[in-house]
Design a protein around this motif. Structure first.
Motif, PDB file in Angstrom:
ATOM      1  N   SER A 103     -16.422  30.239  26.858  1.00  0.00           N
ATOM      2  CA  SER A 103     -17.563  30.716  27.641  1.00  0.00           C
ATOM      3  C   SER A 103     -17.032  31.395  28.893  1.00  0.00           C
ATOM      4  O   SER A 103     -16.129  30.868  29.557  1.00  0.00           O
ATOM      5  CB  SER A 103     -18.460  29.545  28.048  1.00  0.00           C
ATOM      6  N   THR A 104     -17.597  32.554  29.223  1.00  0.00           N
ATOM      7  CA  THR A 104     -17.122  33.307  30.379  1.00  0.00           C
ATOM      8  C   THR A 104     -17.983  33.061  31.615  1.00  0.00           C
ATOM      9  O   THR A 104     -19.110  32.576  31.516  1.00  0.00           O
ATOM     10  CB  THR A 104     -17.131  34.820  30.086  1.00  0.00           C
ATOM     11  N   ASP A 138      -4.360  31.135  35.437  1.00  0.00           N
ATOM     12  CA  ASP A 138      -4.496  32.166  36.466  1.00  0.00           C
ATOM     13  C   ASP A 138      -4.883  33.502  35.835  1.00  0.00           C
ATOM     14  O   ASP A 138      -4.161  34.484  35.935  1.00  0.00           O
ATOM     15  CB  ASP A 138      -3.178  32.288  37.246  1.00  0.00           C
ATOM     16  N   GLY A 139      -6.028  33.513  35.119  1.00  0.00           N
ATOM     17  CA  GLY A 139      -6.525  34.745  34.528  1.00  0.00           C
ATOM     18  C   GLY A 139      -6.155  34.954  33.070  1.00  0.00           C
ATOM     19  O   GLY A 139      -6.607  35.909  32.455  1.00  0.00           O
ATOM     20  N   ASP A 140      -5.362  34.050  32.487  1.00  0.00           N
ATOM     21  CA  ASP A 140      -4.968  34.239  31.095  1.00  0.00           C
ATOM     22  C   ASP A 140      -5.393  33.064  30.193  1.00  0.00           C
ATOM     23  O   ASP A 140      -4.771  32.771  29.182  1.00  0.00           O
ATOM     24  CB  ASP A 140      -3.470  34.495  30.971  1.00  0.00           C
ATOM     25  N   MET A 162      -9.061  21.279  26.596  1.00  0.00           N
ATOM     26  CA  MET A 162      -9.967  22.136  27.345  1.00  0.00           C
ATOM     27  C   MET A 162      -9.173  22.942  28.358  1.00  0.00           C
ATOM     28  O   MET A 162      -8.097  22.534  28.784  1.00  0.00           O
ATOM     29  CB  MET A 162     -11.031  21.308  28.063  1.00  0.00           C
ATOM     30  N   GLY A 163      -9.716  24.104  28.748  1.00  0.00           N
ATOM     31  CA  GLY A 163      -9.047  24.928  29.734  1.00  0.00           C
ATOM     32  C   GLY A 163      -9.971  26.008  30.263  1.00  0.00           C
ATOM     33  O   GLY A 163     -11.012  26.299  29.665  1.00  0.00           O
ATOM     34  N   ALA A 164      -9.582  26.590  31.390  1.00  0.00           N
ATOM     35  CA  ALA A 164     -10.381  27.634  32.029  1.00  0.00           C
ATOM     36  C   ALA A 164      -9.518  28.395  33.021  1.00  0.00           C
ATOM     37  O   ALA A 164      -8.471  27.915  33.461  1.00  0.00           O
ATOM     38  CB  ALA A 164     -11.567  27.019  32.767  1.00  0.00           C
ATOM     39  N   ASP A 165     -10.003  29.591  33.369  1.00  0.00           N
ATOM     40  CA  ASP A 165      -9.383  30.323  34.469  1.00  0.00           C
ATOM     41  C   ASP A 165      -9.807  29.654  35.772  1.00  0.00           C
ATOM     42  O   ASP A 165     -10.912  29.117  35.886  1.00  0.00           O
ATOM     43  CB  ASP A 165      -9.831  31.793  34.451  1.00  0.00           C
ATOM     44  N   THR A 166      -8.925  29.678  36.756  1.00  0.00           N
ATOM     45  CA  THR A 166      -9.239  29.099  38.058  1.00  0.00           C
ATOM     46  C   THR A 166     -10.438  29.844  38.639  1.00  0.00           C
ATOM     47  O   THR A 166     -10.428  31.074  38.710  1.00  0.00           O
ATOM     48  CB  THR A 166      -8.021  29.201  38.990  1.00  0.00           C
ATOM     49  N   PRO A 167     -11.486  29.119  39.055  1.00  0.00           N
ATOM     50  CA  PRO A 167     -12.679  29.779  39.591  1.00  0.00           C
ATOM     51  C   PRO A 167     -12.387  30.536  40.880  1.00  0.00           C
ATOM     52  O   PRO A 167     -11.466  30.180  41.630  1.00  0.00           O
ATOM     53  CB  PRO A 167     -13.644  28.628  39.880  1.00  0.00           C
ATOM     54  N   PRO A 168     -13.181  31.572  41.156  1.00  0.00           N
ATOM     55  CA  PRO A 168     -13.017  32.317  42.417  1.00  0.00           C
ATOM     56  C   PRO A 168     -13.142  31.359  43.604  1.00  0.00           C
ATOM     57  O   PRO A 168     -13.953  30.447  43.590  1.00  0.00           O
ATOM     58  CB  PRO A 168     -14.188  33.310  42.404  1.00  0.00           C
ATOM     59  N   GLY A 169     -12.285  31.562  44.580  1.00  0.00           N
ATOM     60  CA  GLY A 169     -12.319  30.727  45.778  1.00  0.00           C
ATOM     61  C   GLY A 169     -11.462  29.482  45.681  1.00  0.00           C
ATOM     62  O   GLY A 169     -11.275  28.782  46.670  1.00  0.00           O
ATOM     63  N   ALA A 193     -19.726  40.223  38.319  1.00  0.00           N
ATOM     64  CA  ALA A 193     -18.574  39.853  39.139  1.00  0.00           C
ATOM     65  C   ALA A 193     -17.273  40.309  38.484  1.00  0.00           C
ATOM     66  O   ALA A 193     -17.202  40.517  37.273  1.00  0.00           O
ATOM     67  CB  ALA A 193     -18.551  38.339  39.345  1.00  0.00           C
ATOM     68  N   ALA A 194     -16.245  40.452  39.291  1.00  0.00           N
ATOM     69  CA  ALA A 194     -14.932  40.880  38.792  1.00  0.00           C
ATOM     70  C   ALA A 194     -14.407  39.914  37.734  1.00  0.00           C
ATOM     71  O   ALA A 194     -13.700  40.324  36.815  1.00  0.00           O
ATOM     72  CB  ALA A 194     -13.947  40.987  39.952  1.00  0.00           C
ATOM     73  N   GLU A 195     -14.759  38.651  37.844  1.00  0.00           N
ATOM     74  CA  GLU A 195     -14.261  37.647  36.911  1.00  0.00           C
ATOM     75  C   GLU A 195     -15.218  37.410  35.733  1.00  0.00           C
ATOM     76  O   GLU A 195     -15.068  36.447  34.992  1.00  0.00           O
ATOM     77  CB  GLU A 195     -13.992  36.321  37.644  1.00  0.00           C
TER      78      GLU A 195
END
Length: 139
Positions: free
Chosen positions: A33-34, A12-14, A63-70, A43-45
């Protein structure tokens, strides 16, 4: 590249901090990769992690990532099982079976980063991600 199965964690953003922490724990090579690098520079993200991969000396891949917008972040269910590789026939076969009677959130198709990718939650409630990379050109 042989097909491989590994966990894919959602944050959640971290995600950057978490993946850097896991690198400290396990060692290895971390690639981040952002969202900004893949078409959303304003974009804000933009600085959030769209995809991160840690490959360790012990042979682990995380593997991991921030939750995509929406998309909603739900602690406790913030994971998926990822199947990836360049054997399109093998991976499409897995996709066909996993996505039967499943909830498909992203159809298996070409994505903006160049791979063929899909996401589904199987009939048992397990989330799956299938990513087919382009085979390297010979020459």
């Amino acid at each position: 590249m042989p097909s491989r199965l590994n966990p894919y964690l959602s944050f959640d953003g971290d995600a950057r901090q978490a993946m850097e922490f896991y690198k400290e724990v396990f060692g290895g090579t971390l690639t981040l990769s952002t969202f900004g690098e893949f078409g959303r520079p304003d974009a804000a993200e933009a600085d959030k992690i769209m995809h991160g991969m840690l490959e360790t000396p012990a042979g682990f891949t995380l593997m991991g990532a921030d939750t995509p917008p929406g998309m909603e972040y739900t602690p406790g269910s913030a994971f998926a099982v990822s199947l990836s590789g360049d054997d399109a026939a093998e991976l499409r076969g897995y996709w066909e079976k996993l996505s039967a009677d499943a909830s498909v959130s992203v159809p298996l198709e070409k994505q903006m980063w160049g791979d063929v990718f899909g996401m589904c939650t199987d009939r048992f409630g397990v989330p799956w991600m299938v990513d087919i990379t382009e085979a390297p050109a010979n020459g």
